[in-house]
Design an enzyme around this catalytic site. Structure first.
Site, mmCIF file in Angstrom:
data_model
loop_
_atom_site.group_PDB
_atom_site.id
_atom_site.type_symbol
_atom_site.label_atom_id
_atom_site.label_comp_id
_atom_site.label_asym_id
_atom_site.label_seq_id
_atom_site.Cartn_x
_atom_site.Cartn_y
_atom_site.Cartn_z
ATOM 1 N N LYS A 173 8.808 -17.092 -10.604
ATOM 2 C CA LYS A 173 8.041 -16.006 -11.212
ATOM 3 C C LYS A 173 6.873 -16.573 -12.041
ATOM 4 C CE LYS A 173 8.434 -12.168 -14.362
ATOM 5 N NZ LYS A 173 9.088 -11.692 -15.556
ATOM 6 N N PHE B 156 -4.583 3.197 14.778
ATOM 7 C CA PHE B 156 -4.901 4.199 13.770
ATOM 8 C C PHE B 156 -6.062 3.663 12.949
ATOM 9 C CE2 PHE B 156 -2.028 7.857 13.017
ATOM 10 C CZ PHE B 156 -1.222 7.702 14.132
ATOM 11 N N ASN C 115 0.853 -1.199 0.000
ATOM 12 C CA ASN C 115 0.000 0.000 0.000
ATOM 13 C C ASN C 115 0.884 1.242 0.000
ATOM 14 O OD1 ASN C 115 0.559 0.797 2.852
ATOM 15 N ND2 ASN C 115 -0.302 -1.230 3.186
ATOM 16 N N ASP D 77 -3.942 -9.859 12.757
ATOM 17 C CA ASP D 77 -4.227 -8.475 13.157
ATOM 18 C C ASP D 77 -3.313 -8.136 14.335
ATOM 19 O OD1 ASP D 77 -5.253 -6.095 14.278
ATOM 20 O OD2 ASP D 77 -7.172 -6.473 13.285
ATOM 21 N N LYS E 233 -13.832 0.667 15.112
ATOM 22 C CA LYS E 233 -12.541 -0.025 15.308
ATOM 23 C C LYS E 233 -12.083 0.086 16.755
ATOM 24 C CE LYS E 233 -10.978 0.133 10.564
ATOM 25 N NZ LYS E 233 -10.268 0.807 9.499
HETATM 26 O O1 PMT Z 1 2.991 6.119 6.549
HETATM 27 P P1 PMT Z 1 2.453 7.449 6.075
HETATM 28 O O2 PMT Z 1 2.629 7.645 4.592
HETATM 29 O O3 PMT Z 1 2.972 8.607 6.887
HETATM 30 O O4 PMT Z 1 0.866 7.424 6.275
HETATM 31 C C1 PMT Z 1 0.328 7.381 7.552
HETATM 32 C C2 PMT Z 1 -0.845 6.389 7.636
HETATM 33 C C3 PMT Z 1 -1.977 6.876 6.733
HETATM 34 C C4 PMT Z 1 -0.397 4.991 7.184
HETATM 35 C C5 PMT Z 1 -1.294 6.326 9.147
HETATM 36 O O5 PMT Z 1 -1.688 7.617 9.551
HETATM 37 C C6 PMT Z 1 -2.413 5.331 9.323
HETATM 38 O O6 PMT Z 1 -3.570 5.611 9.152
HETATM 39 N N1 PMT Z 1 -2.058 4.067 9.705
HETATM 40 C C7 PMT Z 1 -2.994 2.957 9.831
HETATM 41 C C8 PMT Z 1 -3.247 2.366 8.461
HETATM 42 C C9 PMT Z 1 -4.226 1.201 8.495
HETATM 43 O O7 PMT Z 1 -3.850 0.107 8.154
HETATM 44 O O8 PMT Z 1 -5.406 1.498 8.976
HETATM 45 P P2 PMT Z 1 -6.645 0.421 9.103
HETATM 46 O O9 PMT Z 1 -7.826 1.253 9.386
HETATM 47 O O10 PMT Z 1 -6.683 -0.462 7.901
HETATM 48 O O11 PMT Z 1 -6.225 -0.447 10.361
HETATM 49 C C10 PMT Z 1 -6.664 -0.151 11.679
HETATM 50 C C11 PMT Z 1 -5.580 -0.442 12.664
HETATM 51 O O12 PMT Z 1 -5.322 -1.841 12.713
HETATM 52 C C12 PMT Z 1 -4.242 0.232 12.396
HETATM 53 O O13 PMT Z 1 -3.697 0.653 13.624
HETATM 54 C C13 PMT Z 1 -3.386 -0.885 11.813
HETATM 55 O O14 PMT Z 1 -2.000 -0.728 12.146
HETATM 56 C C14 PMT Z 1 -3.957 -2.105 12.519
HETATM 57 N N2 PMT Z 1 -3.861 -3.358 11.752
HETATM 58 C C15 PMT Z 1 -4.578 -3.530 10.600
HETATM 59 C C16 PMT Z 1 -4.524 -4.740 9.940
HETATM 60 C C17 PMT Z 1 -3.720 -5.773 10.469
HETATM 61 N N3 PMT Z 1 -3.639 -6.949 9.830
HETATM 62 N N4 PMT Z 1 -3.021 -5.576 11.586
HETATM 63 C C18 PMT Z 1 -3.090 -4.403 12.247
HETATM 64 O O15 PMT Z 1 -2.426 -4.222 13.266
#
Ligand code: PMT
Length: 444
Positions: free
Chosen positions: A325, A359, A246, A342, A373
């Site tokens: 590949k 986040f 991503n 997660d 969340k």
């Molecule tokens: O890195 P930058 O370019 O500075 O951008 C910052 C950011 C946009 C990446 C950051 O501000 C941000 O939003 N990070 C969380 C991105 C994300 O995956 O969000 P989500 O809504 O999909 O996930 C929710 C939370 O679960 C997040 O804390 C994520 O770290 C966590 N997660 C998600 C999936 C997973 N398999 N494991 C996790 O721990």
């Protein structure tokens, strides 16, 4: 794992700041929440030729009110937008414009002036000035001072959004930041030419507040506290040459790690593949996949007091990564994807667990989705951001909506380093209300 000490720039956001400065009492800005970080600072304010130059008398006035001594230096272009007399009146000093002015040089030569300054602040900084500086060019007094000084340099860019987005400008910005030059802004919004986008100069009050904050010695209110942070994207292999990922650059997570380290925390940063430098005072663990991030985090989380999941972890990975590949054959193909662990939810389920911050990256219904969340993962706090083209991911600035059970706060659009400080303020404030044992005796 690697640790880094003494870097000043963290993925485009400068952190060690401008160095602590002994403050003096009696600063009128202190009453307005601005502290003494600029008291007695000798600042060269360079003004270059952009429309935002009309704000520079106000900027001088605010810097002076914060206790700084200001020497204004104008580029030739700046004189088209702002009057010398106004700047002279508010700074109380003769405005310098010309490298070849024998009278001014007799009073204080340009090398002496470059040594006099504690800081060079250029606001507005045009694309032309930024290009000159990046190239080490010194065609006039201001650029000569910048080349000759050892003082920290802070640029406040202001230009049309297309000029800011131009790849040459971005390459110049990157070169300067790699050399430790700090940028404030630009802000996003409506521009003098009618365009809307990033390129507006920060307001004088915002500039002064930012400088003041970075000039003040950071509070060591996290001394001995162990903070575990994730940052960046993950890469999920499809075959030996392809992967799913991503747009995360790691900037936000690295800024948080730097903000926590600046407050004395013992920071461990688990990072996916990014181009950022491990922040000063942090220990960095590099990982690639969600599974690797999960294992690295779970190996550290029981020892952490605070966990912040800022990484954009892939929710799904290919069920099977092909050993060779994959060949192009049919007109279409499908990939079977399976859920990856997660990381955040797993930390939140530990008992005892660290103060757990997540986040939320959303393209719509920010508050509702982030609130879900927060609840579903059982978090202590969540920082939500809108993401999309030039928003959230891989940008210099961001805006956050922070939610916790029973409360919320909006953090307005600002540089990610500023937001990181503000978010850490909120986290620290709430973390300190939660009684938990903290080992203050160990060392890294
Ligand atoms: O890195 P930058 O370019 O500075 O951008 C910052 C950011 C946009 C990446 C950051 O501000 C941000 O939003 N990070 C969380 C991105 C994300 O995956 O969000 P989500 O809504 O999909 O996930 C929710 C939370 O679960 C997040 O804390 C994520 O770290 C966590 N997660 C998600 C999936 C997973 N398999 N494991 C996790 O721990």
């Amino acid at each position: 794992m690697h640790a880094a000490w003494g870097h000043r720039t963290v993925c485009g956001q400068v952190w060690a700041g401008l160095g602590p400065f002994p403050g003096k009492p009696g600063n009128p800005w202190a009453k307005l929440g601005v502290m003494d970080g600029l008291q007695d600072r000798k600042i060269i304010l360079g003004v270059t030729g952009g429309i935002a130059a009309y704000k520079s008398p106000d900027l001088v006035r605010k810097l002076a009110a914060a206790g700084a001594e200001v020497q204004v230096v104008l580029s030739a272009g700046a004189t088209q937008f702002v009057g010398v007399a106004a700047l002279q009146a508010v700074s109380g000093k003769r405005v310098r414009q010309d490298l070849w002015d024998p009278d001014a040089e007799a009073a204080m030569g340009h090398i002496e002036l470059a040594r006099w300054a504690d800081m060079i602040l250029v606001a507005p900084a045009t694309a032309h000035f930024i290009a000159n500086l990046a190239g080490g060019q010194a065609p006039d007094l201001l650029t000569t001072l910048c080349v000759a000084t050892r003082a920290p340099m802070v640029l406040v860019p202001a230009m049309n959004q297309a000029m800011w987005a131009n790849s040459a400008t971005q390459a110049n910005r990157e070169r300067l930041q790699q050399r430790g030059v700090r940028l404030l802004g630009p802000a996003f919004g409506e521009q003098a030419c009618g365009d809307v986008g990033p390129g507006r100069m920060l307001e004088p009050a915002e500039i002064v507040a930012e400088l003041d904050q970075q000039s003040s010695a950071p509070q060591q209110d996290l001394a001995g506290v162990r903070v575990l942070i994730t940052a960046g994207p993950t890469r999920e292999p499809i075959d030996p040459v392809r992967y799913i990922t991503n747009r995360s650059s790691g900037k936000m997570g690295y800024a948080l790690a730097a903000a926590a380290a600046a407050r004395g925390a013992r920071v461990t940063l688990v990072s996916g593949p990014v181009a950022c430098t491990c922040p000063s005072g942090a220990q960095c663990i590099d990982v690639e996949t969600a599974e690797e991030m999960y294992r690295a985090v779970m190996g550290e989380a029981r020892d952490a007091d605070i966990f912040i999941g800022c990484a954009a972890v892939a929710d799904y990975r290919p069920a099977q990564a092909a050993p060779q590949k994959m060949k192009r054959k049919d007109a279409s193909m499908s990939l079977e994807l399976v859920r990856s662990p997660d990381v955040l939810a797993s930390v939140a389920q530990l008992s005892p667990r660290p103060y757990t911050v997540g986040f939320a990256a959303e393209t719509q219904a920010l508050e509702r989705n982030a609130g879900s969340k927060l609840k579903a993962k059982g978090l202590d706090l969540i920082a939500a951001n809108l993401v999309g083209p030039k928003m959230g991911f891989d940008t210099e600035d961001n805006a956050l909506l922070v939610l916790w059970p029973g409360g919320s706060k909006r953090l307005q659009r600002a540089a990610k380093s500023t937001l990181a400080t503000q978010l850490m303020d909120l986290i620290v404030g709430r973390f300190k209300r939660v009684p938990r044992p903290i080992d203050m005796t160990g060392s890294d």
